[in-house]
Design a protein around this motif. Structure first.
Motif, mmCIF file in Angstrom:
data_model
loop_
_atom_site.group_PDB
_atom_site.id
_atom_site.type_symbol
_atom_site.label_atom_id
_atom_site.label_comp_id
_atom_site.label_asym_id
_atom_site.label_seq_id
_atom_site.Cartn_x
_atom_site.Cartn_y
_atom_site.Cartn_z
ATOM 1 N N UNK C 60 0.837 -1.206 0.000
ATOM 2 C CA UNK C 60 0.000 0.000 0.000
ATOM 3 C C UNK C 60 0.878 1.265 0.000
ATOM 4 N N UNK C 97 8.357 11.068 6.608
ATOM 5 C CA UNK C 97 8.313 10.181 7.753
ATOM 6 C C UNK C 97 6.885 9.952 8.244
ATOM 7 N N UNK C 98 6.146 11.050 8.411
ATOM 8 C CA UNK C 98 4.821 10.912 9.021
ATOM 9 C C UNK C 98 3.788 10.377 8.034
ATOM 10 N N UNK C 99 3.857 10.820 6.773
ATOM 11 C CA UNK C 99 2.893 10.307 5.810
ATOM 12 C C UNK C 99 3.087 8.813 5.609
ATOM 13 N N UNK C 101 4.446 6.513 7.737
ATOM 14 C CA UNK C 101 4.035 5.694 8.882
ATOM 15 C C UNK C 101 2.523 5.752 9.076
ATOM 16 N N UNK C 102 1.923 6.894 8.714
ATOM 17 C CA UNK C 102 0.475 7.012 8.843
ATOM 18 C C UNK C 102 -0.225 6.079 7.852
ATOM 19 N N UNK C 103 0.261 6.080 6.619
ATOM 20 C CA UNK C 103 -0.337 5.199 5.601
ATOM 21 C C UNK C 103 -0.152 3.732 5.991
ATOM 22 N N UNK C 105 0.235 2.391 8.988
ATOM 23 C CA UNK C 105 -0.618 2.048 10.133
ATOM 24 C C UNK C 105 -2.077 1.932 9.710
ATOM 25 N N UNK C 106 -2.483 2.884 8.889
ATOM 26 C CA UNK C 106 -3.850 2.900 8.385
ATOM 27 C C UNK C 106 -4.163 1.591 7.672
ATOM 28 N N UNK C 109 -4.609 -1.510 10.053
ATOM 29 C CA UNK C 109 -5.928 -1.674 10.668
ATOM 30 C C UNK C 109 -6.967 -1.999 9.593
ATOM 31 N N UNK C 110 -6.812 -1.325 8.440
ATOM 32 C CA UNK C 110 -7.784 -1.502 7.351
ATOM 33 C C UNK C 110 -7.813 -2.944 6.841
ATOM 34 N N UNK C 111 -6.633 -3.544 6.668
ATOM 35 C CA UNK C 111 -6.560 -4.896 6.098
ATOM 36 C C UNK C 111 -6.509 -6.000 7.141
ATOM 37 N N UNK C 126 0.213 1.018 17.053
ATOM 38 C CA UNK C 126 0.962 2.161 16.522
ATOM 39 C C UNK C 126 2.380 1.743 16.140
ATOM 40 N N UNK C 127 2.937 2.475 15.218
ATOM 41 C CA UNK C 127 4.321 2.271 14.779
ATOM 42 C C UNK C 127 5.077 3.585 14.942
ATOM 43 N N UNK C 129 8.634 5.695 13.571
ATOM 44 C CA UNK C 129 9.305 5.764 12.279
ATOM 45 C C UNK C 129 10.463 6.740 12.367
ATOM 46 N N UNK D 98 5.982 10.725 14.880
ATOM 47 C CA UNK D 98 5.496 9.539 14.165
ATOM 48 C C UNK D 98 4.591 8.678 15.038
ATOM 49 N N UNK D 101 1.134 10.486 15.170
ATOM 50 C CA UNK D 101 0.313 10.424 13.950
ATOM 51 C C UNK D 101 -0.089 8.985 13.640
ATOM 52 N N UNK D 102 0.779 8.041 14.020
ATOM 53 C CA UNK D 102 0.449 6.644 13.780
ATOM 54 C C UNK D 102 -0.727 6.220 14.655
ATOM 55 N N UNK D 105 -3.990 7.878 13.350
ATOM 56 C CA UNK D 105 -4.487 7.246 12.122
ATOM 57 C C UNK D 105 -5.087 5.875 12.419
ATOM 58 N N UNK D 109 -9.115 4.568 11.689
ATOM 59 C CA UNK D 109 -9.622 3.393 10.970
ATOM 60 C C UNK D 109 -10.337 2.452 11.933
ATOM 61 N N UNK D 124 -7.563 3.050 3.020
ATOM 62 C CA UNK D 124 -6.932 3.565 4.247
ATOM 63 C C UNK D 124 -6.491 5.017 4.091
ATOM 64 N N UNK D 125 -7.007 5.918 4.908
ATOM 65 C CA UNK D 125 -6.626 7.341 4.836
ATOM 66 C C UNK D 125 -5.268 7.572 5.512
ATOM 67 N N UNK D 126 -4.692 8.733 5.262
ATOM 68 C CA UNK D 126 -3.416 9.058 5.915
ATOM 69 C C UNK D 126 -3.408 10.506 6.373
ATOM 70 N N UNK D 127 -2.607 10.766 7.384
ATOM 71 C CA UNK D 127 -2.404 12.110 7.916
ATOM 72 C C UNK D 127 -0.906 12.427 7.886
#
Lengths: 210, 210, 210, 210
Positions: C60, C97-99, C101-103, C105-106, C109-111, C126-127, C129, D98, D101-102, D105, D109, D124-127
Motif C-alpha cells: 500500500x 516520515x509521518x505520511x 508511517x500514517x499510511x 498504520x492505516x 488496521x484496514x486490512x 501504533x508504529x 518511524x 510519528x 500520527x500513527x 491514524x 480506521x 486507508x486514509x493518511x495524515x
C-alpha cells in the motif's frame, strides 16, 4: 556569483535558522590556551593584560553586532547574548556563530600589541564558538549565573593554587592541598571554608577592570 | 567547569554532528571586503599581496586541521575539503566551522604585515563560514568546478573592467560596455567573445602564485 | 488558511529538508508489539498471517509513494528505501516520515480482518518511524545487509527458542539453553552451531511469502 | 538487535532532540481529504460524525501520551500541545511526531465503523504531521488563537457556501458571491457582514460536540 552547470551544488547547503523570539547566546572559547598562555608568559592566576584584551575584543564585537544586549567573559571565554527579537542574518546559526568568532579573533590579534606591548605574539591563536537558544528570561539569567559561578569557583581555586605555588609549594602538593572528596551527585572542586582562608592569603581579591 | 544548580542550561546545547562518510566543505568568505579592499588600497583587479596572504592563511589552517585534503581559494573566499572519513571534533558542524574560520582570520591579521609591509592594517577584518556535506566524489568534484568557473568568470570580468577603467573609461561606461543581455533561465554576465578581446587588451593573463 | 494577527506563529516551523542525491530510508517499527502479539494470539516464532499483513501494508505504501525503490521487512518492522533523486515533499524529513508511517498504520488496521478473519482487532496499534540518509550505494547496501542479518539471527533464535518451549521446556530454561557468554565488544546472542541443530528440530525453514 | 559488521550504519541516524523547557505542538492534517470526504459522502459544511471521530482519535492519543495538556481540532486537522517539561522519548522530534500520527491514524480506521455505521471505509486514509517548538506561554496561546480563528473563518465561509449551494446556486456562483477583493498585505476571504447574513440563512449555528 557565476551561473554554471555546477551551481546545483548550492542545494546541499542546509537551512539552519534558529527559533524566533528566543534568547541566543554565542559563547567563544580559546583553543589550546594552556599552551598559548605558557608560551606568552601570562601572569598567574590572572593576567590583567589578557583580561583587558578580551574585554577590548568583546567591545569590538558588540560594536559590529548591535543586537547583542549583554556579554560576559572570564579567562579565555566570552558569552554574547542576542536579544530575543534579534534579526541579524535571519538568525542563521552558522552566520552568527562564524562572523562573531571571526571578528573576536581578528580583534585579539589586531589589538594584542596594545595590551602586550612587550610581548611579541608568537603564533595566531584560535577560538571555537557555539550558539545556544534559551526560551525564557529565567533560563537566560540562569545561563549567566552558570558562567558567573564557574568564573568565581575557578578564580578562587586558581588564586589559592598559585598563592601556594608562589609560596614554595610544588604544583602537585598544591593540587593535593586543594583537593576535596566528591560526594554523590555533587563534586565541587572546592569548599567554602578553604576559599575564605586561601583568598585571605592571596595578594588581595581579584578586581576585573577595563 | 564548575558544578552548580545552573548547569542544567547545558542541556540546551543541541547536537549538530554531520553525516559520516560524506565530504565536508568549509567555505570562508570575507565580510564587507569591498570596503576593506578600498580602505587598504588593494590593486585592481587582483592584488597579488592579498592573494598570497590568503594562501598563507590557508596553509596555516591546513597545518592545524590535518584531515583537510584540498583547499581552493579566489578573491576573499577559500574552500577547505575534509576527507570523507574525517573524524575531527566528532564531525560537529559548529566546532569545525568556527575553529577553521577563527584560525584563518587570526592568521590573516597575524601575517598581514609580512605581505603588506608598507600598508598598516586599519581595523580587524572578519570572515563568515559555512559547512556543507557532499555525498559523492562526483558532486564533490562539481563543487570545485563551480568555484573554479566562478573564479575564472569573475577574474575575466574584473580584468576587462579595470583595463577599460585604467584606459580612461568611467566605471559606468565600462560596466555598460561589458553588460550583456540576459536570456531566459541563463544570465551570464559575460560573453566568451568579449572575454578574449578584453583579455588581450589587459596587461597579460593573471597567474596566481604563492 | 486564515489570514490573522496570529499567523506569525508559522515562523516557528523549521525547515528539515534532507540532503539531495542521498539514499533515504524510512524504517517503521511496531510500538509495544510484545503485548500486541500476545493479546492477539500470534503464532510463535512466526505468524504467517501477521507477516502477510505487514507485506500488504508495505505494498500500500509503495503504491502511494512511487519513489520508493525497494522495501524490506521482518517481524514488526519495515524499511523503505527512496531513490537518491527522490523529490517527494521537497525531501522534507517530517513529511516523508509521518505520511509513510500514517499510511502504513492505516493499512494495518484496514486490512487486518482480511489476514486475521477470525481474530478481532482489540485496540489500535501504533508504529514509530525514523528517516536516515545514506550517502553511497555501498552503505545503502550495508544497511539492507544489516537488517537481513538481524532478521536471520532473530529468526533462528526465535525458531530454536519456541521449538524448545513447545517441546516442554520452560521459557527460562530455553533462554538459558540458548544463552552464550559475551565477549569483549561483541555480544552475539547465538552461536552458529546451536543454530544448525535447533533449526533441524524446528518444523522446517521459514519461508516468507505474500 | 543483532551485532554485525553492518551495524555501523546506525551512526547515520542523527539526533533530533527538541529544546527543553519549550512548548511542543504536534499538528496532524488529513492528506487528500477533499477526495476522501467526497468518496465517503461527508455532509457539508460539517459532518458531525467525522468531527466526533476526530475527537475520539484525539482522546485515544491523549490517553497514550499523558504529557499532552490540551488538544484542539477542526475539520481534518488536530493540534496536540505537550507541556513545556514533557520528557517522553527524550523529546526526540521524529519519535513524538510519528508515534502520535500513527496512533491517531490507527484510531481513525479502528473507530470508523462506530461513527459511520452505515458507510464502509473504502481505502486507508493518511495524515501528515509536524512538530513545532514555542518558547513562551504567550506565543503558545497565540498558536491556539491562530487555529481557532482559522477554524471560525473556514466554518463561516463553508456554512455560507453550502447554504447558497443547497439553496440552488451553482458552486461557481456561490464562490463568486462570497469572493472579496484583496487588499494589500491582508486578503480575508470573507467579510464580517456577509458572515452574519449567511449564518442566519443557514440551518443554525454549528455546535461541535463529542
Amino acid at each position: 556569483m557565476a551561473n554554471s552547470a555546477y551551481e546545483y551544488v548550492r542545494n546541499f547547503e542546509q537551512n539552519d535558522s534558529l527559533l524566533p523570539a528566543t534568547w541566543l547566546v554565542v559563547r567563544i572559547d580559546g583553543q589550546g590556551f594552556t599552551k598559548f598562555t605558557a608560551k606568552h608568559g601570562f601572569t598567574k592566576p590572572n593576567d590583567i593584560r589578557a583580561l583587558r584584551l578580551m574585554n577590548r575584543c568583546a567591545k569590538e564585537v558588540m560594536e559590529c553586532m548591535t543586537e547583542i544586549v549583554i556579554s560576559y567573559g572570564q579567562s579565555d571565554e566570552y558569552s554574547f547574548v542576542f536579544s530575543k527579537d534579534a534579526k541579524a542574518y535571519d538568525r542563521r546559526a552558522s552566520k552568527l556563530n562564524t562572523l562573531l568568532v571571526s571578528r573576536f579573533t581578528s580583534a585579539y590579534v589586531f589589538y594584542w600589541s596594545e595590551f602586550f606591548p612587550d610581548t611579541k605574539l608568537q603564533f595566531p591563536p584560535a577560538f571555537d564558538s557555539r550558539v545556544v537558544q534559551y526560551p525564557s528570561d529565567r533560563i537566560m539569567r540562569d545561563y549567566l549565573c552558570w558562567r558567573q559561578v564557574d568564573c568565581h569557583i575557578n578564580n578562587m581555586y586558581n588564586t589559592c593554587f598559585w598563592t601556594l605555588v608562589k609560596g614554595g609549594m610544588s604544583n602537585k602538593d598544591a593540587m593535593n592541598r586543594l583537593e576535596v572528596r566528591c560526594q554523590k551527585g555533587s563534586c565541587p572542586r572546592f569548599w567554602p571554608g578553604d576559599i575564605a582562608i586561601c583568598a585571605t592569603t592571596a595578594a588581595g581579591p581579584f578586581v576585573p577592570s577595563n
